[in-house]
Design a protein around this motif. Structure first.
Motif, PDB file in Angstrom:
ATOM      1  N   THR A 162      -7.346  -5.281  -6.115  1.00  0.00           N
ATOM      2  CA  THR A 162      -6.490  -4.466  -6.982  1.00  0.00           C
ATOM      3  C   THR A 162      -6.053  -3.193  -6.264  1.00  0.00           C
ATOM      4  O   THR A 162      -4.863  -2.851  -6.227  1.00  0.00           O
ATOM      5  N   LEU A 163      -7.016  -2.480  -5.686  1.00  0.00           N
ATOM      6  CA  LEU A 163      -6.705  -1.214  -5.006  1.00  0.00           C
ATOM      7  C   LEU A 163      -5.769  -1.427  -3.819  1.00  0.00           C
ATOM      8  O   LEU A 163      -4.833  -0.655  -3.588  1.00  0.00           O
ATOM      9  N   GLU A 164      -6.016  -2.488  -3.065  1.00  0.00           N
ATOM     10  CA  GLU A 164      -5.190  -2.746  -1.882  1.00  0.00           C
ATOM     11  C   GLU A 164      -3.807  -3.292  -2.253  1.00  0.00           C
ATOM     12  O   GLU A 164      -2.839  -3.055  -1.541  1.00  0.00           O
ATOM     13  N   THR A 165      -3.714  -4.002  -3.369  1.00  0.00           N
ATOM     14  CA  THR A 165      -2.398  -4.426  -3.881  1.00  0.00           C
ATOM     15  C   THR A 165      -1.543  -3.189  -4.157  1.00  0.00           C
ATOM     16  O   THR A 165      -0.382  -3.105  -3.750  1.00  0.00           O
ATOM     17  N   ILE A 166      -2.153  -2.216  -4.839  1.00  0.00           N
ATOM     18  CA  ILE A 166      -1.436  -0.981  -5.187  1.00  0.00           C
ATOM     19  C   ILE A 166      -1.123  -0.171  -3.925  1.00  0.00           C
ATOM     20  O   ILE A 166      -0.002   0.328  -3.754  1.00  0.00           O
ATOM     21  N   GLY A 167      -2.111  -0.063  -3.019  1.00  0.00           N
ATOM     22  CA  GLY A 167      -1.895   0.666  -1.762  1.00  0.00           C
ATOM     23  C   GLY A 167      -0.785   0.061  -0.920  1.00  0.00           C
ATOM     24  O   GLY A 167       0.002   0.766  -0.284  1.00  0.00           O
ATOM     25  N   THR A 168      -0.698  -1.270  -0.927  1.00  0.00           N
ATOM     26  CA  THR A 168       0.353  -1.968  -0.173  1.00  0.00           C
ATOM     27  C   THR A 168       1.720  -1.753  -0.835  1.00  0.00           C
ATOM     28  O   THR A 168       2.709  -1.456  -0.164  1.00  0.00           O
ATOM     29  N   LYS A 169       1.738  -1.864  -2.144  1.00  0.00           N
ATOM     30  CA  LYS A 169       2.996  -1.723  -2.902  1.00  0.00           C
ATOM     31  C   LYS A 169       3.597  -0.322  -2.761  1.00  0.00           C
ATOM     32  O   LYS A 169       4.804  -0.162  -2.646  1.00  0.00           O
ATOM     33  N   PHE A 170       2.707   0.704  -2.765  1.00  0.00           N
ATOM     34  CA  PHE A 170       3.189   2.091  -2.739  1.00  0.00           C
ATOM     35  C   PHE A 170       2.942   2.778  -1.385  1.00  0.00           C
ATOM     36  O   PHE A 170       2.772   3.989  -1.309  1.00  0.00           O
ATOM     37  N   LYS A 171       2.874   1.951  -0.321  1.00  0.00           N
ATOM     38  CA  LYS A 171       2.773   2.462   1.060  1.00  0.00           C
ATOM     39  C   LYS A 171       1.629   3.464   1.245  1.00  0.00           C
ATOM     40  O   LYS A 171       1.810   4.568   1.748  1.00  0.00           O
ATOM     41  N   GLY A 172       0.443   3.054   0.782  1.00  0.00           N
ATOM     42  CA  GLY A 172      -0.758   3.869   0.990  1.00  0.00           C
ATOM     43  C   GLY A 172      -1.075   4.821  -0.141  1.00  0.00           C
ATOM     44  O   GLY A 172      -2.160   5.394  -0.191  1.00  0.00           O
ATOM     45  N   GLU A 173      -0.139   4.991  -1.057  1.00  0.00           N
ATOM     46  CA  GLU A 173      -0.391   5.884  -2.194  1.00  0.00           C
ATOM     47  C   GLU A 173      -1.057   5.121  -3.337  1.00  0.00           C
ATOM     48  O   GLU A 173      -0.879   3.913  -3.475  1.00  0.00           O
ATOM     49  N   ILE A 174      -1.814   5.873  -4.161  1.00  0.00           N
ATOM     50  CA  ILE A 174      -2.436   5.267  -5.341  1.00  0.00           C
ATOM     51  C   ILE A 174      -1.639   5.721  -6.561  1.00  0.00           C
ATOM     52  O   ILE A 174      -1.525   6.915  -6.833  1.00  0.00           O
ATOM     53  N   LYS A 175      -1.082   4.741  -7.286  1.00  0.00           N
ATOM     54  CA  LYS A 175      -0.317   5.053  -8.492  1.00  0.00           C
ATOM     55  C   LYS A 175      -0.762   4.133  -9.620  1.00  0.00           C
ATOM     56  O   LYS A 175      -1.229   3.018  -9.367  1.00  0.00           O
ATOM     57  N   ALA A 176      -0.589   4.608 -10.865  1.00  0.00           N
ATOM     58  CA  ALA A 176      -0.854   3.740 -12.019  1.00  0.00           C
ATOM     59  C   ALA A 176       0.083   2.536 -11.918  1.00  0.00           C
ATOM     60  O   ALA A 176       1.261   2.689 -11.595  1.00  0.00           O
ATOM     61  N   ASP A 177      -0.463   1.344 -12.184  1.00  0.00           N
ATOM     62  CA  ASP A 177       0.348   0.141 -12.014  1.00  0.00           C
ATOM     63  C   ASP A 177      -0.317  -1.027 -12.725  1.00  0.00           C
ATOM     64  O   ASP A 177      -1.537  -1.038 -12.928  1.00  0.00           O
ATOM     65  N   SER A 178       0.485  -2.006 -13.116  1.00  0.00           N
ATOM     66  CA  SER A 178      -0.079  -3.270 -13.604  1.00  0.00           C
ATOM     67  C   SER A 178       0.885  -4.379 -13.226  1.00  0.00           C
ATOM     68  O   SER A 178       2.070  -4.137 -12.980  1.00  0.00           O
ATOM     69  N   GLY A 179       0.371  -5.596 -13.170  1.00  0.00           N
ATOM     70  CA  GLY A 179       1.210  -6.729 -12.777  1.00  0.00           C
ATOM     71  C   GLY A 179       0.341  -7.871 -12.290  1.00  0.00           C
ATOM     72  O   GLY A 179      -0.837  -7.948 -12.618  1.00  0.00           O
ATOM     73  N   TRP A 180       0.931  -8.749 -11.503  1.00  0.00           N
ATOM     74  CA  TRP A 180       0.231  -9.928 -10.984  1.00  0.00           C
ATOM     75  C   TRP A 180       0.119  -9.805  -9.472  1.00  0.00           C
ATOM     76  O   TRP A 180       1.076  -9.444  -8.807  1.00  0.00           O
ATOM     77  N   THR A 181      -1.059 -10.089  -8.956  1.00  0.00           N
ATOM     78  CA  THR A 181      -1.245 -10.018  -7.505  1.00  0.00           C
ATOM     79  C   THR A 181      -1.706 -11.351  -6.939  1.00  0.00           C
ATOM     80  O   THR A 181      -2.535 -12.042  -7.540  1.00  0.00           O
ATOM     81  N   ASP A 182      -1.155 -11.698  -5.776  1.00  0.00           N
ATOM     82  CA  ASP A 182      -1.659 -12.856  -5.027  1.00  0.00           C
ATOM     83  C   ASP A 182      -1.984 -12.402  -3.603  1.00  0.00           C
ATOM     84  O   ASP A 182      -1.886 -13.181  -2.655  1.00  0.00           O
ATOM     85  N   ILE A 183      -2.399 -11.132  -3.472  1.00  0.00           N
ATOM     86  CA  ILE A 183      -2.708 -10.582  -2.147  1.00  0.00           C
ATOM     87  C   ILE A 183      -3.817 -11.397  -1.478  1.00  0.00           C
ATOM     88  O   ILE A 183      -4.801 -11.769  -2.119  1.00  0.00           O
ATOM     89  N   PHE A 184      -3.622 -11.707  -0.200  1.00  0.00           N
ATOM     90  CA  PHE A 184      -4.616 -12.457   0.582  1.00  0.00           C
ATOM     91  C   PHE A 184      -5.026 -11.548   1.742  1.00  0.00           C
ATOM     92  O   PHE A 184      -4.276 -11.350   2.685  1.00  0.00           O
ATOM     93  N   ILE A 185      -6.210 -10.985   1.619  1.00  0.00           N
ATOM     94  CA  ILE A 185      -6.698 -10.056   2.645  1.00  0.00           C
ATOM     95  C   ILE A 185      -7.532 -10.842   3.657  1.00  0.00           C
ATOM     96  O   ILE A 185      -8.560 -11.419   3.305  1.00  0.00           O
ATOM     97  N   LYS A 186      -7.070 -10.856   4.891  1.00  0.00           N
ATOM     98  CA  LYS A 186      -7.753 -11.616   5.942  1.00  0.00           C
ATOM     99  C   LYS A 186      -7.704 -10.797   7.229  1.00  0.00           C
ATOM    100  O   LYS A 186      -6.977  -9.797   7.302  1.00  0.00           O
TER     101      LYS A 186
END
Length: 343
Positions: free
Chosen positions: A260-284
């Motif tokens: 969740t945190l990295e989905t938001i960090g990726t979406k907002f270029k390193g910033e943490i913002k309130a957000d909701s939605g669907w994530t399929d992030i694959f961290i490898k």
């Protein structure tokens, strides 16, 4: 090429924990310092020593639904097992049905002698089905009376107390599986952590199909993660930004909080913002972490996306070395098993 085989390891079956310990926090804790490769054997209550005043401990407050239902086809009397995954809208759910071949579009399924009915609306890839429920009353109450806790397939023992498959801070109904790294915390331990000056922060990620699906491709790049719903509130985002600004660490509890945190960090270029939605992030391995500084997690299945996620943070060889140590020292694995703290 990253190969799925690169994340395999030998795991004796007897190390797969079948039942939870009586006391949640009495499990063991393996601490891995990924900068030095140093491994320490501790108890879970020692996690308080790994946290510093000014840190944030981020937990997933999702609550597991009694999402496994046993139904009957009224026209044939055939039995079907239905696992609820995502509530996509209204009374429509994405599900897994066994046997799937008996659940064609238009199939009617009854549960609890007709207290709850469903119609198969759509066939999805990977054997999933969209179904729409009809009922009288409150859906969650009906589900509580008819459904079973959907324990992972590697747990063969009956769970005496279904609350042991919920975290003590579980609140938001919607998961098909528990965020198991959080199962080790007691209210007392969280109070002690808070008293040390660590801020407790909650987010929500409803754990879905990805938990039940193994990586079936050899080339890791070809694996597609299933989407899961997440939410981070305005208040939580503000708190985390303050922690970061003051030099504190963001410590995630479990891979669902990390995703969740990295989905938001990726979406907002390193910033943490309130957000909701669907994530399929694959961290490898190869992924650069944008938000999380350290985390606790359980021991995961060989060749799983979760081992890959931990390896992305701490290094594949370091993680497999820690797992080898855990096997040798007879740590308990998977959902009801012991924990790891990676810093």
């Amino acid at each position: 090429m990253l190969s799925t085989e690169d994340f395999d390891f030998e795991l004796p079956e007897e190390l797969i924990a079948q039942t939870p310990l009586k006391d949640r926090s009495s499990s063991r804790l393996l601490v891995l310092d990924h900068t030095t490769g140093k491994i320490s054997d501790k108890h879970f209550t020692d996690i308080i020593d790994e946290l510093n005043p000014g840190d944030a401990l981020v937990m997933n407050d999702t609550r597991v639904l009694p999402a496994r239902l046993y139904g009957v086809k009224p026209d044939t009397g055939g039995h079907l097992e239905v696992l609820l995954l995502n509530n996509t809208s209204g009374d429509t759910w994405e599900t897994l049905i066994k046997p799937a071949k008996r659940a064609k579009v238009g199939t009617v399924i009854e549960f609890g002698e007709g207290k709850l009915k469903a119609v198969v609306k759509e066939e999805l890839e990977h054997g999933g089905r969209m179904i729409e429920f009809s009922y009288e009353g409150i859906f969650l109450e009906i589900l509580e009376s008819l459904g079973e806790m959907p324990l992972p397939p590697y747990i063969k023992e009956h769970l005496e107390d279904p609350e042991r498959y919920q975290t003590v801070y579980a609140k938001e109904n919607g998961s098909a599986a528990a965020p198991t790294a959080g199962l080790h915390f007691t209210k007392e331990l969280l109070e002690k952590i808070s008293a040390k000056g660590v801020t407790l922060v909650y987010l929500t990620l409803h754990v879905g199909l990805g938990t039940f699906r193994p990586v079936s491709v050899e080339n890791v790049e070809e694996h597609h993660m299933h989407s899961e719903f997440y939410r981070l509130t305005e208040e939580a985002a503000e708190t985390l930004n303050k922690i970061k600004a003051n030099g504190g660490r963001i410590v995630a509890v479990g891979t669902t909080s990390i995703r969740t945190l990295e989905t938001i960090g990726t979406k907002f270029k390193g910033e943490i913002k309130a957000d909701s939605g669907w994530t399929d992030i694959f961290i490898k391995p190869g992924y650069e972490f944008k938000v999380v500084d350290a985390f606790s997690t359980n021991f995961h299945l060989p060749k799983s996306t979760l081992v890959m996620l931990v390896s992305a943070f701490a290094g594949r060889e370091e993680v497999l070395g820690a797992y080898e140590h855990a096997v040798k020292e007879k740590y308990r694995f998977f959902s009801f098993g012991d924990a790891m703290f990676v810093k």
